[in-house]
Design an enzyme around this catalytic site. Structure first.
Site, PDB file in Angstrom:
ATOM      1  N   ASP A  43       0.729  -1.042   0.008  1.00 54.99           N
ATOM      2  CA  ASP A  43       0.054  -0.030  -0.075  1.00 54.99           C
ATOM      3  C   ASP A  43       0.702   1.254   0.135  1.00 54.99           C
ATOM      4  O   ASP A  43       1.803   1.194   0.674  1.00 54.99           O
ATOM      5  CB  ASP A  43      -0.758  -0.098   1.243  1.00 54.99           C
TER       6      ASP A  43
ATOM      7  N   GLU B 213       1.007   5.517   0.325  1.00 56.93           N
ATOM      8  CA  GLU B 213       0.351   6.946   0.415  1.00 56.93           C
ATOM      9  C   GLU B 213       1.114   8.156  -0.476  1.00 56.93           C
ATOM     10  O   GLU B 213       2.398   7.908  -0.259  1.00 56.93           O
ATOM     11  CB  GLU B 213       0.256   7.324   1.919  1.00 56.93           C
TER      12      GLU B 213
ATOM     13  N   HIS C 229      -6.302   4.922   5.852  1.00 58.23           N
ATOM     14  CA  HIS C 229      -5.362   5.959   5.039  1.00 58.23           C
ATOM     15  C   HIS C 229      -4.097   6.051   5.603  1.00 58.23           C
ATOM     16  O   HIS C 229      -3.212   6.708   5.200  1.00 58.23           O
ATOM     17  CB  HIS C 229      -5.798   7.408   4.797  1.00 58.23           C
TER      18      HIS C 229
ATOM     19  N   ASP D 165      -3.671  -0.144   6.491  1.00 62.22           N
ATOM     20  CA  ASP D 165      -4.389  -0.390   5.107  1.00 62.22           C
ATOM     21  C   ASP D 165      -3.843  -1.601   4.660  1.00 62.22           C
ATOM     22  O   ASP D 165      -4.669  -2.493   3.860  1.00 62.22           O
ATOM     23  CB  ASP D 165      -4.393   0.724   3.984  1.00 62.22           C
TER      24      ASP D 165
END
Length: 213
Positions: free
Chosen positions: A23, A25, A181, A186
């Site tokens: 994942d 960001e 988030h 996540d």
């Protein structure tokens, strides 16, 4: 759970590919222009029951690359302050070097040929990984360049849901919106869901074979 090196290889389960859950960001949606700010991954292992489980989580806070775009709307969603010293961020090159080194080690331990990225909306994560690899001129990117395994598709098939939180709730895993988030939260939820899908299919497949015999 298995030790660092005494493992049940995953090679035969996914046609020589090793699923690595990822994942990211970011500072926006454009993987070429927007900053990669956080990268998290989960390594999976087969446990003593023969089921796929989360083994270890890794996480990097990453400095924006030079002239990277930072969309205020994206930063509002993920809550990241890119230049805060409290992030203990590392240069993108260092993060990608460590990330790929760990993945290559897992590929070898599991007797696989290559890694395949598992994610929720996986092409988005793969796009940022591939762009970062290109920026740092990585010569040993272990991931398949375009194939992914996506929990969006699996969630839609099994539960009729495509949103990560709703799939997790449908699977009985719960969801903490206050932690959403965060790359670590996540990625671990995504990993748990992927393992749930695989293990459920294995159970169903075994039941079908038992009926047929």
């Amino acid at each position: 759970m298995n030790s660092e090196t005494d493992i049940v290889p995953i090679a035969g389960r996914f046609r020589g590919f090793l699923p690595i859950v990822v994942d990211v960001e970011t500072g926006g949606f454009d993987n070429r222009r927007d900053a990669l700010l956080e990268l998290a991954m989960v390594v999976l292992r087969i446990d003593e029951k023969g089921e796929l489980r989360r083994y270890r989580t890794y996480n990097w806070h990453i400095e924006p690359f030079p002239n990277a775009n930072l969309d205020p709307k994206s930063l509002e969603v993920n809550g990241i302050k890119p230049f805060s010293p409290l992030r203990l961020a590392v240069p993108e090159e260092k993060a990608m070097e460590e990330f790929f080194r760990i993945v290559r080690k897992e590929v070898k331990l599991n007797e696989c040929n290559r890694a395949i990225l598992v994610g929720h909306n996986a092409p988005f994560d793969l796009g940022f990984v591939q762009s970062a690899a290109h920026r740092v001129d990585s010569k040993r990117n272990p991931f398949h360049p375009f194939s992914t395994l996506d929990t969006v598709t699996l969630g839609a098939v099994m539960y009729g849901q495509t949103v990560l939180a709703r799939i997790a709730q449908a699977a009985g895993m719960g969801w903490d919106a206050s932690q959403a988030h965060s790359a670590v939260y996540d990625v671990e939820k995504t990993a748990d869901l992927f393992c749930h899908f695989v293990n459920t299919w294995n159970t169903l497949d075994a039941a079908f074979k038992a009926v047929e015999s």
